[in-house]
Design a protein around this motif. Structure first.
Motif: not given
Length: 109
Positions: A39-42, A52-59, A90-95
Protein backbone atom coordinates in the motif's frame (compact mmCIF):
# COMPACT_ATOMS: atom_id res chain seq x y z
CA UNK A 1 -42.77 -17.14 -13.64
CA UNK A 2 -39.49 -18.59 -12.45
CA UNK A 3 -37.38 -16.95 -9.80
CA UNK A 4 -34.46 -16.85 -12.27
CA UNK A 5 -36.47 -14.68 -14.64
CA UNK A 6 -37.46 -12.35 -11.77
CA UNK A 7 -33.81 -12.00 -10.70
CA UNK A 8 -32.74 -11.28 -14.28
CA UNK A 9 -35.37 -8.54 -14.66
CA UNK A 10 -34.35 -7.00 -11.33
CA UNK A 11 -30.64 -7.07 -12.28
CA UNK A 12 -31.35 -5.44 -15.66
CA UNK A 13 -33.39 -2.69 -13.98
CA UNK A 14 -30.58 -2.02 -11.47
CA UNK A 15 -28.08 -1.83 -14.35
CA UNK A 16 -30.29 0.63 -16.25
CA UNK A 17 -30.72 2.82 -13.15
CA UNK A 18 -26.96 2.91 -12.60
CA UNK A 19 -27.12 1.08 -9.27
CA UNK A 20 -24.96 -1.70 -10.71
CA UNK A 21 -22.09 -0.07 -12.57
CA UNK A 22 -19.90 -3.08 -13.29
CA UNK A 23 -19.20 -6.71 -12.49
CA UNK A 24 -15.87 -7.94 -11.24
CA UNK A 25 -13.98 -11.02 -10.13
CA UNK A 26 -11.84 -11.65 -7.07
CA UNK A 27 -8.31 -12.75 -7.93
CA UNK A 28 -6.09 -14.65 -5.53
CA UNK A 29 -2.81 -12.76 -6.03
CA UNK A 30 -0.80 -15.38 -4.10
CA UNK A 31 -1.79 -18.11 -6.55
CA UNK A 32 -0.57 -15.85 -9.36
CA UNK A 33 2.84 -15.68 -7.68
CA UNK A 34 2.37 -12.13 -6.38
CA UNK A 35 3.31 -12.60 -2.75
CA UNK A 36 3.93 -8.95 -1.80
CA UNK A 37 0.95 -6.62 -1.32
CA UNK A 38 2.10 -3.02 -0.92
CA UNK A 39 0.00 0.00 0.00
CA UNK A 40 1.79 3.09 -1.26
CA UNK A 41 0.98 6.69 -0.32
CA UNK A 42 1.97 8.96 -3.20
CA UNK A 43 3.20 12.54 -2.80
CA UNK A 44 3.46 14.07 -6.29
CA UNK A 45 6.53 16.25 -6.86
CA UNK A 46 4.69 18.46 -9.37
CA UNK A 47 1.30 18.80 -10.99
CA UNK A 48 1.85 15.81 -13.34
CA UNK A 49 -1.48 14.24 -12.41
CA UNK A 50 -2.39 13.27 -15.98
CA UNK A 51 0.94 11.56 -16.67
CA UNK A 52 0.89 9.78 -13.31
CA UNK A 53 -2.70 8.58 -13.78
CA UNK A 54 -1.75 7.24 -17.22
CA UNK A 55 1.16 5.35 -15.62
CA UNK A 56 -1.16 3.91 -12.95
CA UNK A 57 -3.71 2.71 -15.52
CA UNK A 58 -1.06 1.05 -17.69
CA UNK A 59 0.85 -0.74 -14.89
CA UNK A 60 -0.55 -4.24 -14.27
CA UNK A 61 1.16 -4.47 -10.86
CA UNK A 62 -1.00 -1.60 -9.57
CA UNK A 63 -4.26 -3.30 -8.70
CA UNK A 64 -6.07 -0.39 -7.08
CA UNK A 65 -5.64 3.38 -7.08
CA UNK A 66 -7.45 6.26 -5.39
CA UNK A 67 -6.94 10.00 -5.57
CA UNK A 68 -7.27 11.10 -1.95
CA UNK A 69 -7.65 14.17 0.20
CA UNK A 70 -5.63 14.87 3.31
CA UNK A 71 -2.09 13.60 3.51
CA UNK A 72 -0.74 12.60 0.12
CA UNK A 73 -2.21 12.78 -3.36
CA UNK A 74 -2.91 9.11 -4.17
CA UNK A 75 -3.13 5.79 -2.39
CA UNK A 76 -2.30 2.79 -4.53
CA UNK A 77 -2.25 -0.94 -3.91
CA UNK A 78 0.34 -2.98 -5.77
CA UNK A 79 0.79 -6.73 -6.01
CA UNK A 80 4.27 -7.89 -6.96
CA UNK A 81 6.13 -11.19 -7.01
CA UNK A 82 9.16 -10.28 -4.93
CA UNK A 83 11.36 -7.54 -3.46
CA UNK A 84 13.12 -6.97 -6.81
CA UNK A 85 9.78 -6.28 -8.50
CA UNK A 86 8.75 -3.96 -5.65
CA UNK A 87 12.01 -2.02 -5.93
CA UNK A 88 11.49 -1.69 -9.69
CA UNK A 89 7.96 -0.36 -9.13
CA UNK A 90 9.16 2.14 -6.53
CA UNK A 91 11.94 3.33 -8.84
CA UNK A 92 9.33 3.96 -11.54
CA UNK A 93 7.11 5.87 -9.10
CA UNK A 94 10.07 8.08 -8.11
CA UNK A 95 9.97 9.58 -11.61
CA UNK A 96 6.69 11.20 -10.59
CA UNK A 97 6.51 11.31 -6.83
CA UNK A 98 7.87 10.56 -3.41
CA UNK A 99 6.12 7.77 -1.56
CA UNK A 100 5.60 5.94 1.72
CA UNK A 101 5.16 2.16 1.62
CA UNK A 102 3.26 -0.17 3.95
CA UNK A 103 3.36 -3.91 3.33
CA UNK A 104 0.47 -6.22 4.09
CA UNK A 105 1.42 -8.96 6.55
CA UNK A 106 -1.96 -10.71 6.38
CA UNK A 107 -5.43 -10.22 4.94
CA UNK A 108 -8.26 -10.09 7.48
CA UNK A 109 -11.23 -9.45 5.23
Amino acid sequence: MSSNWFCLVKLRRMEEEGIIEQYTIAVNELKLGKSIQAYIMIFLKSNQHTAFQKYIKENPDITEAHRISGEGCYMIKASVSDQVALNHLLDEILKFANYRVNLSIGKIK
